[in-house]
Design a protein around this motif. Structure first.
Motif, PDB file in Angstrom:
ATOM      1  N   HIS A 166      37.318  44.451  39.317  1.00  0.00           N
ATOM      2  CA  HIS A 166      38.490  45.148  39.860  1.00  0.00           C
ATOM      3  C   HIS A 166      38.057  46.239  40.836  1.00  0.00           C
ATOM      4  N   VAL A 167      38.795  46.358  41.929  1.00  0.00           N
ATOM      5  CA  VAL A 167      38.525  47.399  42.926  1.00  0.00           C
ATOM      6  C   VAL A 167      38.529  48.773  42.268  1.00  0.00           C
ATOM      7  N   THR A 181      35.217  49.473  40.331  1.00  0.00           N
ATOM      8  CA  THR A 181      34.038  49.739  41.155  1.00  0.00           C
ATOM      9  C   THR A 181      34.126  51.116  41.815  1.00  0.00           C
ATOM     10  N   GLN A 182      35.326  51.530  42.199  1.00  0.00           N
ATOM     11  CA  GLN A 182      35.482  52.853  42.804  1.00  0.00           C
ATOM     12  C   GLN A 182      35.276  53.963  41.774  1.00  0.00           C
ATOM     13  N   ASP A 196      45.134  44.336  41.616  1.00  0.00           N
ATOM     14  CA  ASP A 196      44.552  43.706  42.805  1.00  0.00           C
ATOM     15  C   ASP A 196      44.304  42.208  42.621  1.00  0.00           C
ATOM     16  N   HIS A 197      43.923  41.774  41.420  1.00  0.00           N
ATOM     17  CA  HIS A 197      43.672  40.346  41.196  1.00  0.00           C
ATOM     18  C   HIS A 197      44.961  39.537  41.269  1.00  0.00           C
ATOM     19  N   ASP A 254      47.405  49.207  43.216  1.00  0.00           N
ATOM     20  CA  ASP A 254      45.976  49.216  43.585  1.00  0.00           C
ATOM     21  C   ASP A 254      45.869  49.033  45.093  1.00  0.00           C
ATOM     22  N   VAL A 266      43.893  48.007  48.264  1.00  0.00           N
ATOM     23  CA  VAL A 266      42.828  47.031  48.506  1.00  0.00           C
ATOM     24  C   VAL A 266      42.289  47.215  49.924  1.00  0.00           C
ATOM     25  N   SER A 267      41.030  46.870  50.125  1.00  0.00           N
ATOM     26  CA  SER A 267      40.359  47.162  51.390  1.00  0.00           C
ATOM     27  C   SER A 267      40.987  46.441  52.576  1.00  0.00           C
ATOM     28  N   SER A 277      41.338  56.682  42.449  1.00  0.00           N
ATOM     29  CA  SER A 277      40.252  56.212  41.587  1.00  0.00           C
ATOM     30  C   SER A 277      39.010  57.087  41.650  1.00  0.00           C
TER      31      SER A 277
END
Length: 334
Positions: free
Chosen positions: A74-75, A78-79, A249-250, A276, A278-279, A295
């Motif tokens: 998950h984003v 990781t953040q 995000d998923h 969330d 996302v990039s 985050s």
């Protein structure tokens, strides 16, 4: 080659072993600059490497913490990890990262491994399946902080998003953009996974606030492997939704995959909003409206709370819950 010892460094630099020890522990209060420079040069010349294990036994600290993540893909995860690592780096601590895959068995093994390695504390995204083990840690006054999830019966500081507000804000945004048929798309609802349950509550509260009847068919949850077929059924209801809230995000990725595969137009045919950031939100066409979690701030807060526990060793009489505010980022998808 013979291993270089602290005594070798002391002899070569012309100082005592205790002075070398003070240098290695960055205690420079009564140390002259020339002495510091001489010890540093000697360490480099001799190639001395401190015995970390011996130092940790003496100091009763391994200068290491463990982070147990529910799902590292998950984003958000990781953040958060990046923020924790940044704080640890500033404090000259190391981080061991463990991915539990939301499996209590893996989580249990990681807790036991981290304790065996004598890490100074643990930050966990708990699965909810090891309550007794966490209760033991709390009873031992072992430094531990939870992030993202609340676990009943565990008195420890916890950092998480105001999830109900995040989902409420998402639905409110859709309503203000003219949508009334709003669906919610989520991973499986599990009581121990706090964000999923709280976001569902926030969704329902927003519908009630804006006097929109709750349609149970619009609440869809399932595993990633099932998501495409679940979205297919949702889109082909007799009275299908006109907008969808993706709760992480998923799920958002699965929704966008379905939309692209079926050549649906956003927002003309279906409005989309995701919890969330996302990039690719800015570069996707149309750009995606999201509800962002802070985050990095949440990860830093969890790390600093853990270091407070490590340093003070105080027993927590009443654990605190630290809620962070979600942020609406308006773009074009709804």
């Amino acid at each position: 080659m013979k291993k270089v010892t602290m005594a070798d460094v002391a002899q070569h630099a012309g100082v005592s072993k205790s002075t070398v020890s003070q240098y290695l522990n960055q205690r420079y209060d009564y140390m002259g600059e020339q002495t510091k420079a001489r010890i540093e040069e000697t360490i480099n010349v001799l190639g001395y490497r401190p015995n970390i294990l011996a130092r940790s036994l003496k100091q009763k600290s391994t200068t290491t913490i463990g982070v147990i993540v529910a799902n590292i893909l998950h984003v958000f995860s990781t953040q958060v990890i990046r923020a924790i690592e940044d704080v640890c780096n500033e404090k000259d601590f190391h981080v061991i990262i463990c991915n539990a895959d939301n499996q209590p068995e893996k989580e249990k093994k990681y807790i036991e491994m981290l304790r065996a390695k004598q890490v100074d504390g643990i930050i966990a995204f708990p699965t909810g399946g090891n309550i007794a083990l966490y209760q033991d840690l709390v009873r031992e006054n072992y430094p531990i902080v939870f992030i993202d999830r609340l676990i009943e019966g565990i008195e420890t500081n916890t950092v998480l998003l105001d999830n109900e507000k995040a989902a409420f804000l998402a639905v409110e945004t859709l309503v203000k953009n003219g949508y009334s048929k709003i669906a919610l798309l989520s991973p499986p609802f599990e009581h121990a996974i706090t964000p999923r349950m709280e976001r569902l509550n926030g969704y329902k509260n927003a519908l009630q606030e804006y006097r929109i009847p709750l349609n149970e068919e619009y609440i869809v949850s399932g595993k990633t492997s099932e998501m495409q077929s679940l979205i297919e059924k949702l889109i082909h209801l007799k009275d299908p939704p006109k907008a969808i809230l993706a709760t992480n995000d998923h799920v958002l990725m699965e929704l966008l995959t379905y939309v692209k595969k079926n050549q649906m137009r956003i927002p003309e045919e279906i409005g989309v909003i995701g919890i969330d950031e996302v990039s690719f939100a800015d570069i996707y066409s149309p750009s995606l409206t999201t509800i962002a979690q802070p985050s990095f701030e949440m990860g830093a807060k969890a790390a600093n709370l853990l270091f407070e526990r490590i340093q003070t060793k105080e027993i927590i009489n009443q654990a605190k819950i630290y809620r962070f505010e979600p942020k609406l980022i308006v773009r074009e998808s709804c």
